[in-house]
Motif scaffolding. Structure first.
Motif, PDB file in Angstrom:
ATOM      1  N   GLU A 121     -10.870  -9.725   4.381  1.00 36.92           N
ATOM      2  CA  GLU A 121     -12.244 -10.124   4.669  1.00 36.92           C
ATOM      3  C   GLU A 121     -13.005  -8.994   5.367  1.00 36.92           C
ATOM      4  N   ALA A 122     -12.354  -8.330   6.308  1.00 40.51           N
ATOM      5  CA  ALA A 122     -12.988  -7.214   7.028  1.00 40.51           C
ATOM      6  C   ALA A 122     -13.332  -6.076   6.064  1.00 40.51           C
ATOM      7  N   VAL A 123     -12.465  -5.832   5.094  1.00 37.19           N
ATOM      8  CA  VAL A 123     -12.732  -4.791   4.095  1.00 37.19           C
ATOM      9  C   VAL A 123     -13.917  -5.208   3.230  1.00 37.19           C
ATOM     10  N   LYS A 124     -13.933  -6.445   2.783  1.00 42.83           N
ATOM     11  CA  LYS A 124     -15.054  -6.952   1.967  1.00 42.83           C
ATOM     12  C   LYS A 124     -16.379  -6.838   2.714  1.00 42.83           C
ATOM     13  N   ASN A 125     -16.338  -7.065   4.031  1.00 47.29           N
ATOM     14  CA  ASN A 125     -17.559  -7.013   4.846  1.00 47.29           C
ATOM     15  C   ASN A 125     -17.928  -5.599   5.283  1.00 47.29           C
ATOM     16  N   GLY A 126     -17.087  -4.618   4.969  1.00 49.45           N
ATOM     17  CA  GLY A 126     -17.370  -3.238   5.353  1.00 49.45           C
ATOM     18  C   GLY A 126     -16.957  -2.901   6.777  1.00 49.45           C
ATOM     19  N   ASP A 127     -16.180  -3.792   7.406  1.00 46.79           N
ATOM     20  CA  ASP A 127     -15.737  -3.544   8.783  1.00 46.79           C
ATOM     21  C   ASP A 127     -14.509  -2.629   8.834  1.00 46.79           C
ATOM     22  N   LEU A 128     -13.758  -2.579   7.750  1.00 45.55           N
ATOM     23  CA  LEU A 128     -12.617  -1.674   7.606  1.00 45.55           C
ATOM     24  C   LEU A 128     -12.703  -1.038   6.225  1.00 45.55           C
ATOM     25  N   SER A 129     -12.035   0.093   6.055  1.00 40.24           N
ATOM     26  CA  SER A 129     -12.080   0.784   4.763  1.00 40.24           C
ATOM     27  C   SER A 129     -11.094   0.176   3.780  1.00 40.24           C
ATOM     28  N   LYS A 130     -11.314   0.455   2.509  1.00 41.91           N
ATOM     29  CA  LYS A 130     -10.411  -0.025   1.465  1.00 41.91           C
ATOM     30  C   LYS A 130      -9.002   0.538   1.649  1.00 41.91           C
ATOM     31  N   SER A 131      -8.914   1.740   2.212  1.00 42.07           N
ATOM     32  CA  SER A 131      -7.583   2.335   2.417  1.00 42.07           C
ATOM     33  C   SER A 131      -6.772   1.521   3.425  1.00 42.07           C
ATOM     34  N   HIS A 132      -7.438   0.894   4.390  1.00 43.46           N
ATOM     35  CA  HIS A 132      -6.731   0.025   5.338  1.00 43.46           C
ATOM     36  C   HIS A 132      -6.073  -1.138   4.587  1.00 43.46           C
ATOM     37  N   TYR A 133      -6.829  -1.712   3.658  1.00 46.98           N
ATOM     38  CA  TYR A 133      -6.294  -2.789   2.826  1.00 46.98           C
ATOM     39  C   TYR A 133      -5.078  -2.290   2.046  1.00 46.98           C
ATOM     40  N   ALA A 134      -5.224  -1.136   1.393  1.00 46.25           N
ATOM     41  CA  ALA A 134      -4.159  -0.598   0.534  1.00 46.25           C
ATOM     42  C   ALA A 134      -2.869  -0.355   1.315  1.00 46.25           C
ATOM     43  N   LEU A 135      -2.988   0.239   2.486  1.00 48.08           N
ATOM     44  CA  LEU A 135      -1.808   0.538   3.295  1.00 48.08           C
ATOM     45  C   LEU A 135      -1.079  -0.740   3.721  1.00 48.08           C
ATOM     46  N   MET A 136      -1.847  -1.739   4.148  1.00 52.27           N
ATOM     47  CA  MET A 136      -1.204  -2.974   4.585  1.00 52.27           C
ATOM     48  C   MET A 136      -0.633  -3.747   3.396  1.00 52.27           C
ATOM     49  N   LYS A 137      -1.342  -3.763   2.283  1.00 52.93           N
ATOM     50  CA  LYS A 137      -0.848  -4.455   1.098  1.00 52.93           C
ATOM     51  C   LYS A 137       0.483  -3.855   0.650  1.00 52.93           C
ATOM     52  N   ASP A 138       0.558  -2.522   0.609  1.00 51.56           N
ATOM     53  CA  ASP A 138       1.803  -1.853   0.218  1.00 51.56           C
ATOM     54  C   ASP A 138       2.939  -2.185   1.179  1.00 51.56           C
ATOM     55  N   ARG A 139       2.642  -2.215   2.462  1.00 51.96           N
ATOM     56  CA  ARG A 139       3.689  -2.504   3.447  1.00 51.96           C
ATOM     57  C   ARG A 139       4.203  -3.935   3.292  1.00 51.96           C
ATOM     58  N   ILE A 140       3.293  -4.851   3.047  1.00 53.97           N
ATOM     59  CA  ILE A 140       3.700  -6.250   2.828  1.00 53.97           C
ATOM     60  C   ILE A 140       4.588  -6.346   1.593  1.00 53.97           C
ATOM     61  N   LEU A 141       4.177  -5.714   0.511  1.00 50.59           N
ATOM     62  CA  LEU A 141       4.962  -5.748  -0.723  1.00 50.59           C
ATOM     63  C   LEU A 141       6.348  -5.139  -0.511  1.00 50.59           C
ATOM     64  N   MET A 142       6.402  -4.016   0.195  1.00 46.46           N
ATOM     65  CA  MET A 142       7.682  -3.349   0.451  1.00 46.46           C
ATOM     66  C   MET A 142       8.617  -4.279   1.218  1.00 46.46           C
ATOM     67  N   HIS A 143       8.099  -4.929   2.247  1.00 45.42           N
ATOM     68  CA  HIS A 143       8.934  -5.822   3.054  1.00 45.42           C
ATOM     69  C   HIS A 143       9.393  -7.051   2.277  1.00 45.42           C
ATOM     70  N   GLU A 144       8.682  -7.357   1.199  1.00 48.47           N
ATOM     71  CA  GLU A 144       9.091  -8.473   0.342  1.00 48.47           C
ATOM     72  C   GLU A 144       9.991  -8.012  -0.802  1.00 48.47           C
ATOM     73  N   GLY A 145      10.309  -6.703  -0.820  1.00 48.40           N
ATOM     74  CA  GLY A 145      11.177  -6.168  -1.868  1.00 48.40           C
ATOM     75  C   GLY A 145      10.484  -6.005  -3.211  1.00 48.40           C
ATOM     76  N   LYS A 146       9.153  -5.996  -3.199  1.00 49.33           N
ATOM     77  CA  LYS A 146       8.374  -5.848  -4.432  1.00 49.33           C
ATOM     78  C   LYS A 146       7.843  -4.418  -4.530  1.00 49.33           C
ATOM     79  N   PRO A 147       7.541  -3.955  -5.749  1.00 50.43           N
ATOM     80  CA  PRO A 147       6.962  -2.607  -5.890  1.00 50.43           C
ATOM     81  C   PRO A 147       5.595  -2.533  -5.209  1.00 50.43           C
ATOM     82  N   GLN A 148       5.311  -1.392  -4.595  1.00 48.34           N
ATOM     83  CA  GLN A 148       4.001  -1.190  -3.983  1.00 48.34           C
ATOM     84  C   GLN A 148       2.982  -0.819  -5.061  1.00 48.34           C
TER      85      GLN A 148
END
Length: 194
Positions: A121-148
């Protein structure tokens, strides 16, 4: 025979006790992340202190030594979110928004996943950058054993498994990130889409 076993056990217990005493600063139980009292009118000041602390801890390379401080940062940020709501750029500075993101990025998978929708939501609103989303999304996927997706996570000195590596630079560009090749140079890792 009983005397020998008793002596061995006594030596073992003594050895473990000495080891634990000598290394006591390296073993820290910090417990669960609890919601604590925070003054919502002071969230800017709190987030400035959290950012300074988070970066000092990571630059020191002594995460175990600073486990309690890191835990405290997590409690502060999560308590701000729970009691005051997710900050926005209308309320805090860009640096303070990054402090929120950093603490969530560095917390447990459970908390990262729980609050990820707020990062989206913060990324959509311009409060954080898209790269913040990408980094966290990849980390979540990695911890779930899924490809980033974006190729931001390194594990055991190698690029963690990547979904569709042949198109990763297109996805990275959409998120305002440098090419995978340039990114991996920082880790002395060569990239091959094959």
């Amino acid at each position: 025979m009983k005397k020998i076993i008793f002596t061995i056990l006594a030596i073992l217990i003594t050895s473990i006790s000495i080891f634990l005493y000598v290394n006591k600063d390296k073993f820290v139980y910090v417990g669960s992340v609890d919601i604590i009292e925070v003054d919502c009118s002071k969230k800017k000041q709190i987030l400035d202190e959290v950012l300074e602390s988070d970066q000092r801890i990571r630059k020191s390379n002594e995460l175990i030594k600073y486990a309690k401080e890191d835990h405290r940062n997590q409690e502060l940020v999560i308590s701000i979110i729970e009691k005051c709501g997710m900050p926005t750029l209308n309320e805090v500075s860009q640096r303070q928004m990054v402090a929120v993101w950093l603490v969530l990025q560095h917390t447990t998978h459970k908390h990262r996943k729980k609050y990820f929708h707020l990062i989206e939501e913060a990324v959509k609103n311009g409060d954080l950058s898209k790269s913040h989303y990408a980094l966290m999304k990849d980390r979540i996927l990695m911890h779930e054993g899924k490809p980033q997706i974006y190729g931001s996570q390194i594990k055991d000195g190698k690029l963690y498994t990547l979904e569709n590596p042949e198109t990763v630079n297109e996805r990275r560009k959409e998120m305002g990130m440098e090419t995978i090749e340039d990114y991996l140079k920082h880790f002395n890792i060569q990239f091959s889409a094959n």
